[in-house]
Scaffold this active site. Structure first.
Site, PDB file in Angstrom:
ATOM      1  CB  CYS A  22      -0.900   0.041   1.228  1.00  0.00           C
ATOM      2  SG  CYS A  22      -2.159  -1.199   1.237  1.00  0.00           S
ATOM      3  CG  HIS A  48      -2.795   3.745   3.485  1.00  0.00           C
ATOM      4  ND1 HIS A  48      -3.584   3.689   2.365  1.00  0.00           N
ATOM      5  CD2 HIS A  48      -2.652   2.458   3.920  1.00  0.00           C
ATOM      6  CE1 HIS A  48      -3.906   2.428   2.121  1.00  0.00           C
ATOM      7  NE2 HIS A  48      -3.351   1.654   3.055  1.00  0.00           N
ATOM      8  CG  ASN A  50      -6.437  -0.293   2.420  1.00  0.00           C
ATOM      9  OD1 ASN A  50      -5.901   0.325   1.497  1.00  0.00           O
ATOM     10  ND2 ASN A  50      -5.761  -1.025   3.284  1.00  0.00           N
TER      11      ASN A  50
END
Ligand code: ACO
Length: 336
Positions: free
Chosen positions: A102, A242, A272
């Protein structure tokens, strides 16, 4: 940015696995996420986001001299998704992918920032794009409720404006790799009927372990960037973490004594989206008028690897590349 049309709500998930809207909302802050259509891929979504980024930078695709794509869900092992996007946009410059889970977009952005500051490249397209729905175990309630699909992109150009140089802190702890991984499909365990039967092409995650890791590195790396630039929370106009779990973000804000109103959140609508989460947030923040010219922006990502990255820069709304001649002295330049 680009997100697929199909919305998958918590109520939809209640019909698929043993979960509830209440559990997902309380534990993660997520209400819904987007799911790619069958014919959508990381490259197709990244192409749309990339096209929009180039347009909003006020340049032609032909002026882009490098494409860097951050993704953990590339279309293929090779060619790189960046090459597919480069071809789709008619760009002639170089193209490569960065894979840091990520954190891929932040790693890609810091690479682009340094390459622009060096004077080697003038317009670098940086894309974060993911189709996580393709690597989900849709029977595993501990992971399938968390992720979503989408893409975001920015154009990084050298700039003479700004009172400080973009500053990044990149980190990794490979010993934590097994906390978040995709067991098969690589050269270690190539696809076979056995790997398919065992469901080894889907995400494995030790949720609580990743949670503890994330709350620690978000705070530490953010502090490190602020300390390198001698910035306090009061100097940061917008904080974009994030979007993995609202509880991780809340805990970080508390420990950093950072005001929640200056933190950007859209996890409720997208879940996400891995490498796409920060560029999607950037795009929505800009559209919402939360990124004025010269605003000091702090972003922080974390993910598989385990990896993390924080970076601070000053936002420039005007494309620096349009009217300026090519720089000859790179020391005078700072990327926008
Ligand atoms: N619905 C209902 N119950 C659930 C669900 C669900 N969707 N998922 C798990 N549970 C249950 C568990 O089975 C467990 O039940 P038990 O106590 O009877 O065994 C209980 O809820 C608690 O489970 P935990 O895993 O301890 O729950 P936790 O509060 O830690 O929340 C979560 C889980 C949301 C996954 C959290 O650990 C998390 O967000 N971790 C970080 C994940 C993350 O950020 N990953 C992305 C990293 S970025 C990248 O590179 C992909």
């Amino acid at each position: 940015m680009y997100v697929p049309e199909r919305v998958l709500t918590n109520q939809d998930l209640e019909k698929m696995v043993d979960t509830s809207d209440e559990w997902i909302t309380q534990r993660t802050g997520i209400k819904e996420r987007r799911i790619a259509a069958k014919d959508e891929t990381s490259s197709s979504m990244g192409t749309i986001a990339g096209t929009r980024a180039v347009e909003s930078a006020g340049i032609d695709a032909g002026e882009v001299d490098l494409v860097i794509v951050g993704t953990a869900t590339p279309d293929y092992m090779f060619p790189a998704t960046a090459c597919l996007i480069q071809d789709n946009l008619g760009i002639r410059g170089g193209a490569f992918d960065v894979e840091a889970g990520c954190t891929s977009f932040m790693y890609a952005l810091s690479t682009a920032s340094c390459l622009a500051a060096s004077g080697a490249y003038r317009n670098i397209l940086v894309v974060g794009t993911e189709v996580l729905s393709r690597i989900m175990d849709w029977t595993d309630r501990s992971t399938c409720v968390l992720f979503g699909d989408g893409a975001g992109a920015v154009v990084v150009t050298p700039s003479e404006e700004g009172t400080f140089d973009p500053t990044f802190v990149l980190g990794a702890d490979g010993s934590g790799g097994s906390a978040l991984f995709l067991p098969a499909g690589g050269s270690f365990q190539p696809a076979s009927s056995e790997t398919v039967n065992q469901g080894l092409h889907t995400i494995r995650m030790a949720g609580p372990e990743v949670f503890r890791f994330a709350t620690r590195v978000v705070v530490d790396s953010t502090r490190e960037v602020m300390s390198r630039l001698a910035l306090g929370p009061e100097d940061i106009d917008l904080f974009i973490p994030h979007q993995a779990n609202e509880r991780i973000i809340d805990s970080a804000l508390k420990r950093l004594s950072f005001p929640a109103e200056r933190c950007f959140l859209n996890i409720d609508r997208y879940g996400n989206t891995s490498s796409a989460s920060i560029p999607i947030a950037l795009c929505e923040a800009e559209k919402a008028g939360r990124l004025r010219a010269g605003a000091t922006l702090l972003m922080v990502g974390f993910g598989a690897g385990l990896t993390w990255a924080a970076g601070a820069m000053q936002w420039q709304l005007t494309p620096a590349s349009v009217s300026r001649p090519r720089a000859t002295d790179s020391r005078e330049l700072t990327p926008a």
